[in-house]
Design an enzyme around this catalytic site. Structure first.
Site, PDB file in Angstrom:
ATOM      1  N   ASP A 104     149.524  65.486  24.896  1.00 45.68           N
ATOM      2  CA  ASP A 104     150.405  66.218  23.985  1.00 45.68           C
ATOM      3  C   ASP A 104     150.537  67.689  24.324  1.00 45.68           C
ATOM      4  OD1 ASP A 104     151.029  64.043  22.447  1.00 45.68           O
ATOM      5  OD2 ASP A 104     149.168  64.213  21.323  1.00 45.68           O
ATOM      6  N   HIS A 128     139.818  64.893  23.596  1.00 45.67           N
ATOM      7  CA  HIS A 128     140.193  63.488  23.438  1.00 45.67           C
ATOM      8  C   HIS A 128     138.928  62.681  23.185  1.00 45.67           C
ATOM      9  CE1 HIS A 128     141.984  59.572  24.284  1.00 45.67           C
ATOM     10  NE2 HIS A 128     143.135  60.184  24.042  1.00 45.67           N
TER      11      HIS A 128
END
Ligand code: ACO
Length: 431
Positions: free
Chosen positions: A366, A308
């Protein structure tokens, strides 16, 4: 934001310039370089904005090092376990948790806007049946500007309010219609006696031929997925919405721009890509092969659902999502689901690998969401539309905050030009 007594000094040759340092309510200080070009004649260079705060905002705070996500100050794990999506929508939009009357009024306003203009049905049928639901969403949400003229004047606070409610209310209807169209089933109208998540599940999975009972456990899991995706400060799609809005474009067009940005595999498309990757891995014994590929500099493959831009620790949403995945699969009696087993083992092996530890790559939101959505019966192509409908509240809240700011100006990044300098045009016969 408050001005500190600190300043940042830039020295260019003999000349020094001082810039104010601003303090946020929490997080690192920022150097205010708004007068940099005017005073030095220079720009800053920060492609992909790793060091640039593009705005001030009071909505969401992330501490990527600590794995903290707060909405209006409330931690995401508390909101995911104690609150529900529409309450979080209210919180993000208006800045405080609603009292019982305010919540009831908000829920009723949203519920009464869930139907879309009947003529929009024809819009859907213009698409090919094999269209990706995200392609349909980009087009139909943009097309809302052609149907709801009474809520496109951004200078009118009442119209902004109506547009916000319409977008929150109609997005599940549009996502469900996009799905129904691609599977060749009739559209299912929303029902006002159902809660937001149950209504969405019913619009996706009911058929006129038989009664459809919403499973309350799945409705709760759906609501949690919406909540976990509600906002994430200045990510790519939110920044897209802000930039599009800065020109004064109408809210429906701006949200369509956000949906387009979200579609990419590095952003909202990662949940689809992640489940496809887990399926491709297939069995636990193949995990080392895929981890080796992810580490190979000459192989473009990346572990989807890992890493991320901001979180350099566990994505706090991923923790809740992992628990939710286990819970849902157990309740559905599919706890031996091979994809979940691959996901759990992949997470374990990647976290134990020095490559991922050194680069601070952890599972993101996710990584587990696709497993839950698949267990609920959604095809992978619906994962990103579900993300889009959940994130709509974040986009609208950020849009509203920006428009309400006095002195809003069009966003206009500058560039480091590396092309040809001046040259004369030559006629085609002379080239
Ligand atoms: N697998 C393997 N290696 C990775 C991964 C990954 N998933 N993510 C990053 N790396 C490596 C990069 O190769 C790079 O290595 P290097 O320093 O040796 O060149 C280093 O880690 C830093 O990666 P960047 O791409 O520079 O990091 P950035 O902040 O630009 O990217 C991103 C973040 C796009 C999320 C990235 O981690 C990624 O592609 N992950 C997979 C896609 C994904 O899951 N996206 C969802 C994001 S969450 C969301 O949108 C809700």
């Amino acid at each position: 934001m408050s001005e500190t007594n600190k300043t940042a000094k830039i020295t260019l040759g003999e000349q020094s310039y001082e810039f104010p340092v601003l303090s946020p309510s929490v997080g690192p200080d920022v150097i205010d370089i708004r007068k940099l070009y005017a005073t030095t004649g220079m720009f800053t260079y920060d492609p992909s904005f790793t060091s640039t705060a593009s705005c001030d905002s009071a909505i969401t705070y992330i501490d990527g090092e600590e794995g903290v996500l707060l909405h209006r100050g409330y931690p995401i794990d508390q909101l995911a376990s104690k609150s529900h999506y529409l309450e979080v929508c209210y919180l993000l939009l208006y800045g405080a948790l609603p009292n019982a009357a305010q919540l009831e009024d908000f829920e009723s306003r949203v519920t009464n806007h869930t139907m879309v203009h009947e003529q929009m049905h024809r819009f859907f049928t213009g698409y090919r049946r094999d269209a990706h639901p995200m392609a349909i969403m980009v087009g139909t949400v943009g097309a809302m500007s052609a149907f709801y003229h009474d809520s496109t004047d951004i200078s009118d606070p009442w119209q902004r309010e109506v547009a916000s409610i319409r977008l929150i209310a109609k997005m599940p209807t549009i996502a469900a219609m996009a799905y129904k169209y691609t599977v060749g089933q009739p559209f299912v109208y929303p029902r006002n006696d159902l809660d937001y998540a149950s209504n969405f599940l019913r619009m996706c999975f009911a058929v006129p031929a038989e009664e459809y009972q919403v499973n309350p456990i799945l409705a709760r899991a759906m609501d949690r997925i919406f909540t976990l995706h509600a906002d994430h400060e200045q990510n790519a799609s939110t920044s897209t919405v802000r930039l599009a809005s800065s020109s004064g474009a109408n809210p429906f067009a701006c949200i369509a721009a956000g949906i387009a940005c979200l579609w990419g595999p590095a952003h909202g498309g990662a949940n689809q890509a992640c489940l496809e990757m887990l399926r491709e891995i297939g069995t636990v014994d193949r995990i080392p092969e895929f981890i080796a590929r992810a580490k190979d500099k000459n192989d473009p493959f990346r572990l989807m659902g890992f890493g991320h831009r901001v979180y350099k620790n566990f994505d706090p949403r991923a923790k809740v999502m992992a628990e939710s995945a286990k819970e849902v699969l157990e309740l559905l009696g599919v706890e031996n689901n091979p994809t979940l087993q691959v996901a759990q083992e992949l997470e374990k092996q990647a976290l134990a690998d020095p490559y991922f530890a050194e680069k601070k790559l952890f599972p993101n939101v996710d990584f587990y969401s696709g497993i839950i959505l698949e267990a609920m019966g959604f095809p992978t192509s619906m994962f990103t539309p579900i993300f889009a409908l959940s994130r709509t509240i974040g986009w609208i809240s950020q849009w509203k905050e920006m428009i309400e700011e006095p002195g809003m100006r069009i966003g206009r990044p500058r560039q480091l030009y590396i092309g040809e300098t001046f040259r004369d045009y030559t006629n085609v016969e002379d080239r």
